[in-house]
Each structure stands twice: as structure tokens, then as C-alpha cells.
Design a protein around this motif. Sequence first.
Motif, short mmCIF file in Angstrom:
data_model
loop_
_atom_site.label_atom_id
_atom_site.label_comp_id
_atom_site.label_asym_id
_atom_site.label_seq_id
_atom_site.Cartn_x
_atom_site.Cartn_y
_atom_site.Cartn_z
N SER A 31 0.82 -1.22 0.00
CA SER A 31 0.00 0.00 0.00
C SER A 31 0.85 1.26 0.00
O SER A 31 0.30 2.36 -0.05
CB SER A 31 -0.91 0.02 1.24
N TYR A 32 2.16 1.09 0.07
CA TYR A 32 3.05 2.24 0.17
C TYR A 32 4.00 2.31 -1.00
O TYR A 32 4.61 1.31 -1.39
CB TYR A 32 3.86 2.16 1.46
N ALA A 33 4.12 3.50 -1.55
CA ALA A 33 5.24 3.79 -2.43
C ALA A 33 6.48 3.92 -1.56
O ALA A 33 6.38 4.33 -0.39
CB ALA A 33 4.99 5.07 -3.21
N SER A 99 5.60 6.00 1.72
CA SER A 99 4.60 7.04 1.48
C SER A 99 3.25 6.41 1.16
O SER A 99 3.17 5.51 0.33
CB SER A 99 5.04 7.92 0.32
N GLY A 100 2.21 6.94 1.77
CA GLY A 100 0.86 6.48 1.48
C GLY A 100 0.27 7.15 0.26
O GLY A 100 -0.86 6.85 -0.13
N ASP A 101 1.03 8.05 -0.37
CA ASP A 101 0.54 8.75 -1.55
C ASP A 101 0.39 7.80 -2.73
O ASP A 101 1.16 6.86 -2.88
CB ASP A 101 1.50 9.87 -1.94
N VAL A 102 -0.58 8.08 -3.55
CA VAL A 102 -0.75 7.35 -4.79
C VAL A 102 0.25 7.91 -5.80
O VAL A 102 0.46 9.12 -5.88
CB VAL A 102 -2.18 7.50 -5.33
N GLY A 103 0.87 7.05 -6.54
CA GLY A 103 1.80 7.51 -7.56
C GLY A 103 3.24 7.33 -7.14
O GLY A 103 3.59 6.36 -6.46
N LEU A 104 4.07 8.30 -7.52
CA LEU A 104 5.51 8.20 -7.32
C LEU A 104 6.00 9.45 -6.59
O LEU A 104 6.44 10.41 -7.23
CB LEU A 104 6.19 8.05 -8.68
#
Length: 124
Positions: A31-33, A99-104
Motif C-alpha cells: 500500500s506504500y510507495a 509514502s501512502g501517496d498514490v503515484g511516485l
Amino acid sequence: QVQLLESGGGLVQAGGSLRLSCAASRRTFSSYAMGWFRQAPGKEREFVAAISRRGARTYYADSVKGRFTVSRDNAENTVYLQIQSVKPEDTAVYSCAASGDVGLPLRQSDYDYWGQGTQVTVSS
């Protein structure tokens, strides 16, 4: 809460290679980047590489492009940083972050959890 533990650092001669590992504590690792950052003596911490949640996308700082490879094994909750053709200027403490952010995510502020870091020292 995600705990991150880096390993694999050490002393390496210029031109050599090594692989850093970062083990995460949570089963929701996918779930994490994940990102790698480094901080050289007397300098600010800088971005090195990032990998998306499933590993489909990666991004590198210009200074390491072509020499560093980031990868991940979600089954093992681990992200890796393969370093080749090391240079003295690669000497730094290398830290992984989640990071919990979507993407990179590329900015330090995008990351929620950090490891303690592992020292890489390159001798010339």
C-alpha cells in the motif's frame, strides 16, 4: 505505523557495487510507495530513487541514473537499492521511506515513515 529497517551498507571501493535492503514491518507494505534518500556529511538529505506501490514505475535522481536500481518484493515486504559503479561522492547515510501517496512521490515531505539509515562509504 510502519517500521523500516535498512541493511547492506558498508565500505566499498570505487567502481564496486552493493545492494541495500529495507525491510518493512507491515503486511500492507504494498500500500506504500517507497523511496530512497541519502545524506552526505555536511549536506542536506537528497532524493535518490522511488518506486510505486506495485513496482511498475520507478524514478531516479539524475546523479544516480544508470547506476542505481530500485526494486521491491511485496511478498517479502522489502525494497532494494542496487548500487553499481559506486563513486566517492556516493558516500552517505542511505535511508528508505514509505509514502501512502498514490503515484511516485519525490519530495521528502511526501513520505510518512522513515528508517534509521545505513552508512555507505566509498573509498577511492
